[in-house]
Write a protein that holds these residues in place. Structure first.
Motif, PDB file in Angstrom:
ATOM      1  N   LEU A 261       0.820  -1.214   0.000  1.00  0.00           N
ATOM      2  CA  LEU A 261       0.000   0.000   0.000  1.00  0.00           C
ATOM      3  C   LEU A 261       0.856   1.268   0.000  1.00  0.00           C
ATOM      4  CD1 LEU A 261      -2.798  -1.065   2.495  1.00  0.00           C
ATOM      5  CD2 LEU A 261      -2.986  -0.850   0.011  1.00  0.00           C
ATOM      6  N   ASN A 262       2.104   1.152   0.422  1.00  0.00           N
ATOM      7  CA  ASN A 262       2.998   2.302   0.443  1.00  0.00           C
ATOM      8  C   ASN A 262       3.164   2.929  -0.938  1.00  0.00           C
ATOM      9  OD1 ASN A 262       5.082   4.067   1.563  1.00  0.00           O
ATOM     10  ND2 ASN A 262       6.461   2.835   0.319  1.00  0.00           N
ATOM     11  N   GLY A 263       3.101   2.121  -1.978  1.00  0.00           N
ATOM     12  CA  GLY A 263       3.245   2.640  -3.341  1.00  0.00           C
ATOM     13  C   GLY A 263       2.206   3.688  -3.684  1.00  0.00           C
ATOM     14  N   ILE A 264       0.994   3.530  -3.172  1.00  0.00           N
ATOM     15  CA  ILE A 264      -0.064   4.524  -3.421  1.00  0.00           C
ATOM     16  C   ILE A 264       0.356   5.864  -2.848  1.00  0.00           C
ATOM     17  CG2 ILE A 264      -2.448   5.144  -2.873  1.00  0.00           C
ATOM     18  CD1 ILE A 264      -2.996   2.073  -2.788  1.00  0.00           C
TER      19      ILE A 264
ATOM     20  N   TYR B 125       3.430   6.814  -1.984  1.00  0.00           N
ATOM     21  CA  TYR B 125       4.683   7.270  -2.579  1.00  0.00           C
ATOM     22  C   TYR B 125       4.461   7.959  -3.920  1.00  0.00           C
ATOM     23  CZ  TYR B 125       9.399   7.218  -4.454  1.00  0.00           C
ATOM     24  OH  TYR B 125      10.597   7.590  -5.010  1.00  0.00           O
ATOM     25  N   HIS B 126       3.617   7.388  -4.750  1.00  0.00           N
ATOM     26  CA  HIS B 126       3.442   7.914  -6.102  1.00  0.00           C
ATOM     27  C   HIS B 126       2.406   9.021  -6.210  1.00  0.00           C
ATOM     28  CE1 HIS B 126       6.139   5.204  -8.113  1.00  0.00           C
ATOM     29  NE2 HIS B 126       5.611   4.186  -7.451  1.00  0.00           N
ATOM     30  N   TYR B 127       1.351   8.972  -5.413  1.00  0.00           N
ATOM     31  CA  TYR B 127       0.237   9.895  -5.609  1.00  0.00           C
ATOM     32  C   TYR B 127       0.101  10.983  -4.554  1.00  0.00           C
ATOM     33  CZ  TYR B 127      -1.038   6.369  -8.990  1.00  0.00           C
ATOM     34  OH  TYR B 127      -1.019   5.508 -10.033  1.00  0.00           O
ATOM     35  N   ILE B 128       0.615  10.760  -3.365  1.00  0.00           N
ATOM     36  CA  ILE B 128       0.409  11.734  -2.286  1.00  0.00           C
ATOM     37  C   ILE B 128       1.697  12.466  -1.915  1.00  0.00           C
ATOM     38  CG2 ILE B 128      -0.289  11.988   0.128  1.00  0.00           C
ATOM     39  CD1 ILE B 128      -2.259   9.657  -0.415  1.00  0.00           C
ATOM     40  N   ASN B 129       2.795  11.739  -1.760  1.00  0.00           N
ATOM     41  CA  ASN B 129       4.048  12.349  -1.302  1.00  0.00           C
ATOM     42  C   ASN B 129       4.574  13.488  -2.167  1.00  0.00           C
ATOM     43  OD1 ASN B 129       4.022  10.721   0.908  1.00  0.00           O
ATOM     44  ND2 ASN B 129       5.762   9.479   0.317  1.00  0.00           N
ATOM     45  N   PRO B 130       4.581  13.374  -3.513  1.00  0.00           N
ATOM     46  CA  PRO B 130       5.133  14.481  -4.299  1.00  0.00           C
ATOM     47  C   PRO B 130       4.396  15.808  -4.072  1.00  0.00           C
ATOM     48  CG  PRO B 130       4.957  12.540  -5.673  1.00  0.00           C
ATOM     49  CD  PRO B 130       4.263  12.226  -4.390  1.00  0.00           C
ATOM     50  N   GLY B 131       3.075  15.775  -4.105  1.00  0.00           N
ATOM     51  CA  GLY B 131       2.299  16.988  -3.877  1.00  0.00           C
ATOM     52  C   GLY B 131       2.432  17.511  -2.460  1.00  0.00           C
ATOM     53  N   LEU B 132       2.443  16.591  -1.502  1.00  0.00           N
ATOM     54  CA  LEU B 132       2.587  16.990  -0.102  1.00  0.00           C
ATOM     55  C   LEU B 132       3.950  17.609   0.151  1.00  0.00           C
ATOM     56  CD1 LEU B 132       1.409  17.019   2.768  1.00  0.00           C
ATOM     57  CD2 LEU B 132       2.403  14.757   3.081  1.00  0.00           C
ATOM     58  N   ALA B 133       4.999  17.013  -0.387  1.00  0.00           N
ATOM     59  CA  ALA B 133       6.350  17.554  -0.198  1.00  0.00           C
ATOM     60  C   ALA B 133       6.466  18.942  -0.814  1.00  0.00           C
ATOM     61  CB  ALA B 133       7.375  16.619  -0.817  1.00  0.00           C
ATOM     62  N   GLU B 134       5.919  19.113  -2.002  1.00  0.00           N
ATOM     63  CA  GLU B 134       5.974  20.427  -2.651  1.00  0.00           C
ATOM     64  C   GLU B 134       5.203  21.465  -1.843  1.00  0.00           C
ATOM     65  OE1 GLU B 134       4.544  22.366  -6.851  1.00  0.00           O
ATOM     66  OE2 GLU B 134       5.145  20.251  -6.826  1.00  0.00           O
ATOM     67  N   TRP B 135       4.019  21.086  -1.342  1.00  0.00           N
ATOM     68  CA  TRP B 135       3.210  22.013  -0.549  1.00  0.00           C
ATOM     69  C   TRP B 135       3.923  22.400   0.749  1.00  0.00           C
ATOM     70  CZ3 TRP B 135       0.839  21.367   4.301  1.00  0.00           C
ATOM     71  CH2 TRP B 135       0.000  22.415   4.676  1.00  0.00           C
ATOM     72  N   VAL B 136       4.511  21.415   1.432  1.00  0.00           N
ATOM     73  CA  VAL B 136       5.205  21.698   2.697  1.00  0.00           C
ATOM     74  C   VAL B 136       6.381  22.645   2.455  1.00  0.00           C
ATOM     75  CG1 VAL B 136       6.655  20.666   4.501  1.00  0.00           C
ATOM     76  CG2 VAL B 136       4.488  19.612   3.904  1.00  0.00           C
TER      77      VAL B 136
ATOM     78  N   LEU C  59      -5.124   5.308   7.524  1.00  0.00           N
ATOM     79  CA  LEU C  59      -5.896   5.044   6.312  1.00  0.00           C
ATOM     80  C   LEU C  59      -5.708   3.614   5.815  1.00  0.00           C
ATOM     81  CD1 LEU C  59      -5.327   8.380   4.356  1.00  0.00           C
ATOM     82  CD2 LEU C  59      -7.415   7.626   5.503  1.00  0.00           C
ATOM     83  N   CYS C  60      -4.568   3.005   6.096  1.00  0.00           N
ATOM     84  CA  CYS C  60      -4.291   1.641   5.647  1.00  0.00           C
ATOM     85  C   CYS C  60      -4.946   0.577   6.526  1.00  0.00           C
ATOM     86  CB  CYS C  60      -2.788   1.396   5.600  1.00  0.00           C
ATOM     87  SG  CYS C  60      -1.975   2.200   4.216  1.00  0.00           S
ATOM     88  N   MET C  61      -5.237   0.896   7.766  1.00  0.00           N
ATOM     89  CA  MET C  61      -5.773  -0.114   8.682  1.00  0.00           C
ATOM     90  C   MET C  61      -7.061  -0.771   8.182  1.00  0.00           C
ATOM     91  SD  MET C  61      -4.899   1.224  12.463  1.00  0.00           S
ATOM     92  CE  MET C  61      -3.227   1.272  13.041  1.00  0.00           C
TER      93      MET C  61
END
Length: 137
Positions: A64-67, A69-80, A105-107
């Protein structure tokens, strides 16, 4: 400590998937130091059912980490980095919050896979209701 040179200049940091390890000597040193810190923290953490449950379901969490890594982290890192200072404290707090939210969210997904598709998550001898005959016993 590991400031490069990096092959993958888009992030200008360590990205294992792109073989961007940075400095040939500092990468192993920082990797071992990071592992040692995690082992030290694990040794200090008292045994809890939630932590043991997460450990038992690491296979599902890794997939589930791939979801994230690919879809949330890039936008979140840029926003932060655009919104906040990018200091070590801000990055650390953001990392902790992101980890807690992603695990939360994964639980439900872990519960779903364990109940309905156990054969796909490392429990081949348990028959699930969605694919009861996937792996014959």
């Amino acid at each position: 400590m590991n400031t490069g040179p990096f092959n993958f200049n888009y992030f200008n940091s360590v990205v294992i998937m792109m073989s961007s390890h940075g400095h040939i000597l500092l990468f192993p040193v920082t990797a071992i130091a990071g592992c040692a810190v995690i082992l030290f923290l694990a040794q200090m953490t008292p045994a809890q059912r939630t932590i043991a449950w997460l450990g038992e379901n690491t296979l599902i969490l890794m997939c589930l980490n791939g979801i994230f890594y690919h879809y949330i982290n890039p936008g979140l890192a840029e926003w932060v980095l655009d919104t906040f200072s990018g200091s070590m404290l801000i990055v650390s707090v953001t990392g902790v919050i992101t980890t807690i939210v992603s695990l939360t969210l994964c639980m439900p997904l872990i519960l779903f896979f364990n109940k309905y598709l156990p054969q796909l998550v490392g429990k081949p001898k348990i028959r699930g209701p969605l694919l009861p005959n996937l792996i014959p016993l």
